[in-house]
Design an enzyme around this catalytic site. Structure first.
Site, PDB file in Angstrom:
ATOM      1  N   GLU A 171       0.866  -1.181   0.000  1.00  0.00           N
ATOM      2  CA  GLU A 171       0.000   0.000   0.000  1.00  0.00           C
ATOM      3  C   GLU A 171       0.903   1.232   0.000  1.00  0.00           C
ATOM      4  OE1 GLU A 171      -3.690   2.058   2.474  1.00  0.00           O
ATOM      5  OE2 GLU A 171      -2.715   0.267   3.279  1.00  0.00           O
TER       6      GLU A 171
ATOM      7  N   ARG B  20       5.858 -13.214   9.431  1.00  0.00           N
ATOM      8  CA  ARG B  20       6.433 -11.909   9.157  1.00  0.00           C
ATOM      9  C   ARG B  20       7.783 -11.803   9.854  1.00  0.00           C
ATOM     10  NH1 ARG B  20       2.318  -7.707  11.395  1.00  0.00           N
ATOM     11  NH2 ARG B  20       3.841  -6.285  10.458  1.00  0.00           N
TER      12      ARG B  20
ATOM     13  N   LYS C 254       3.916   0.604  11.536  1.00  0.00           N
ATOM     14  CA  LYS C 254       3.906   1.870  10.794  1.00  0.00           C
ATOM     15  C   LYS C 254       3.525   3.025  11.712  1.00  0.00           C
ATOM     16  CE  LYS C 254       2.958   1.328   6.553  1.00  0.00           C
ATOM     17  NZ  LYS C 254       2.279   1.036   5.283  1.00  0.00           N
TER      18      LYS C 254
END
Length: 554
Positions: free
Chosen positions: A35, A261, A271
């Site tokens: 994104e 991850r 983030k």
């Protein structure tokens, strides 16, 4: 060893091998779908290396697709940054860059298909009510009062949404699945929401935007993706991925596979937390060399090869774990030890005067790499006044100290043997000058009388020295798992950046950003791309010569 044998092995590659062997697929097509609402970090590098690496090894394709379904948070700046990071890591996407927004017309048509099948409805509950109606892990949800609208009414209301007839948050399109599902993601998830915001690709054409879970699977199918690889937090979302594709008319049905991850010690990947570090000025930006972003690692001096090697070493599993920072540092240290030319720089300088040295100076020859003669050599000026590091001299020392001691000898790297005779101090008792004598017959050779000189120190000729700023970067946090702290900002390492004013050999005036050097006996450094000037170069420490944190953890 064959090319196939040299490939890494993991459960995803085993699945691909089986799919190819069975004829389920004749080629491999993956994608990397970030994104564009921020900068990529080392965790994304794992996904990049996995998706592009698989396509490379199987001679398939990998798309770069921007998941640009939220115009409020996205920006073309992030698009360009992500493209740059992928290319810098050494990968190339298949064909043109793709955008989820390329498929907005098709996505809209598929939403109408679901409405026509009675599998989607326009809901006018508020976002807060939707959360309340959804239930919990232990309690089922309850149906919206708008759930049983007719197909005709839903089509009309969805068109009203499309035409801007509702305010933001006043209506959304939801899938009609099962509000009692044990999987919350299947409790009538939202497929479309209203956002009156200009989109960086489509402008103001749309005021309704599809959600990730609706967009992702359809985009994969439209692009012919064979293996859709996601991190483990999307494991439950696979049910919705399959539900959407099972209930629309589309010829291809990709499969989603999940892997763990990347969690790395002494940093954060969230983030939100990274953004807080930037906005609260704990770091100077997203490319601060202490940040785990790819742009930060690049500015610090990490090479693409070292990051690829790191991703290869940690592997791909379904087991969540945290990787030691030492593993990442080991990869760059090995890379630069092998490939970085050597240079001399004095970080904490003190003047040394050779009292019996005659003449203005001379040039000494130094190899650019001790084990790679093919990297050549350079001429370094030497003179009777030099800078050495303050830590390389003591007035008194024990036998373990192998550097310069008052009344004893040491060798200057690739130059002469010197002996410390006396010192000069300021009013506070700090040494300002060390006075020495030298043995003129020891230029790059042992003393003629056979005496042993064990220590070797580096130096820079004072008359030719290049003034430099040296930024000693270290781990951003002082604890291995800062995310577990009540306030992660409270465990920022106060010594994560120490700035020194030093001197370097004059050859470093030609250094370029991104080019790494080993500053002999100090560590690996590169020219800073942001703060360096021709008059005052700034060098960033990439990593030390050895892991200084190992003892801290013991």
């Amino acid at each position: 060893m064959s090319e196939a044998e040299a490939r890494p092995t993991n459960f995803i590659r085993q699945i691909i091998d089986e799919d190819l062997a069975s004829g389920k697929h004749t080629t491999v097509h993956t994608r990397f779908p970030p994104e564009p609402n921020g900068y990529l970090h080392i965790g994304h590098a794992k996904s990049i290396c996995l998706n592009f690496g698989i396509a490379q090894d199987y001679k398939g394709q990998c798309n770069l697709r921007f998941d640009d379904t939220n115009p409020v948070k996205e920006d073309i700046e992030y698009v360009e940054s992500i493209k740059n990071d992928v290319e810098w890591l050494g990968f190339h996407w298949s064909g043109n860059v793709r955008y989820s927004s390329d498929y907005f017309d098709q996505l809209h048509a598929y939403a109408i298909e679901l409405i026509n099948k009675g599998l989607a409805y326009v809901d006018e509950l508020t976002p807060e009510q939707i959360r309340e109606y959804r239930g919990t892990l232990t309690q089922p949800g309850k149906n919206s009062p708008y759930r049983d609208r007719s197909v005709e009414e839903n089509l009309a209301l969805f068109e009203k949404m499309r035409a801007g007839g509702f305010e933001e948050g006043k209506a959304c399109l939801r899938a009609k699945i099962d509000m009692a599902s044990p999987f919350i993601v299947m409790r009538d998830p939202v497929l479309y929401r209203i956002k009156f915001a200009e989109h960086h690709q489509t402008g103001n054409k749309w005021c309704i935007y599809p959600m990730y879970d609706f967009t992702h699977c359809i985009s994969d199918a439209l692009e012919g993706i064979t293996h859709s690889l996601c991190t483990l937090e999307f494991q439950d979302n696979r049910r919705l991925y399959d539900w959407v594709l099972d209930n629309i008319t589309i010829p291809v049905h990709p499969r989603q596979y999940e892997f763990s991850r990347l969690n790395l010690e002494y940093t954060v990947m969230s983030k939100r937390k990274l953004n807080l570090l930037v906005t609260d000025k704990h770091v100077e930006g997203w490319d601060d060399p202490r940040m785990p972003t790819i742009s930060g690692l690049r500015r610090r001096g990490y090479t693409a090869a070292s990051i690829r090697e790191f991703c290869k070493r940690i592997g791909v599993t379904k087991q969540d774990n945290t990787i030691e920072m030492a593993s990442l540092e080991s990869c760059i240290r090995e890379d630069l030890n092998e490939n970085a030319p050597r240079a001399m720089a004095v970080i904490d300088p003190v003047k040394l005067v050779i009292e019996n040295y005659q003449g203005e100076g001379e040039m000494v020859t130094m190899p650019n790499h001790p084990n790679k003669p093919e990297m050549g050599s350079r001429q370094v000026p030497f003179s009777g006044e030099i800078w050495i590091d303050r830590a390389d001299f003591r007035e008194e020392a024990n036998k373990q100290y192998k550097r310069l001691v008052l009344g004893k000898e040491v060798r200057l790297r690739n130059a002469y043997v010197i002996k410390a005779e006396r010192v000069e101090k300021d009013a506070e008792g700090n040494i300002t000058t060390i006075f020495c004598t030298y043995d003129a017959d020891t230029l790059s050779k042992d003393p003629a009388d056979g005496r042993k000189v064990k220590g070797v120190i580096h130096w820079v000729s004072a008359a030719h020295a290049l003034p430099v700023e040296i930024r000693l970067y270290d781990r951003l946090f002082s604890v291995p798992n800062p995310g577990a702290a009540d306030d992660f900002l409270s465990v920022i390492n106060p010594e994560s950046l120490v700035i020194k004013q030093g001197f370097a050999e004059p050859s470093l005036k030609d250094a370029v950003a991104g080019k790494a050097f080993q500053f002999e006996r100090e560590g690996y450094f590169c020219l800073d791309s942001r703060h360096s000037t021709a008059e005052k170069p700034v060098f960033n420490r990439t990593v030390g010569l050895r892991d200084t944190w190992a003892k801290v953890g013991e």
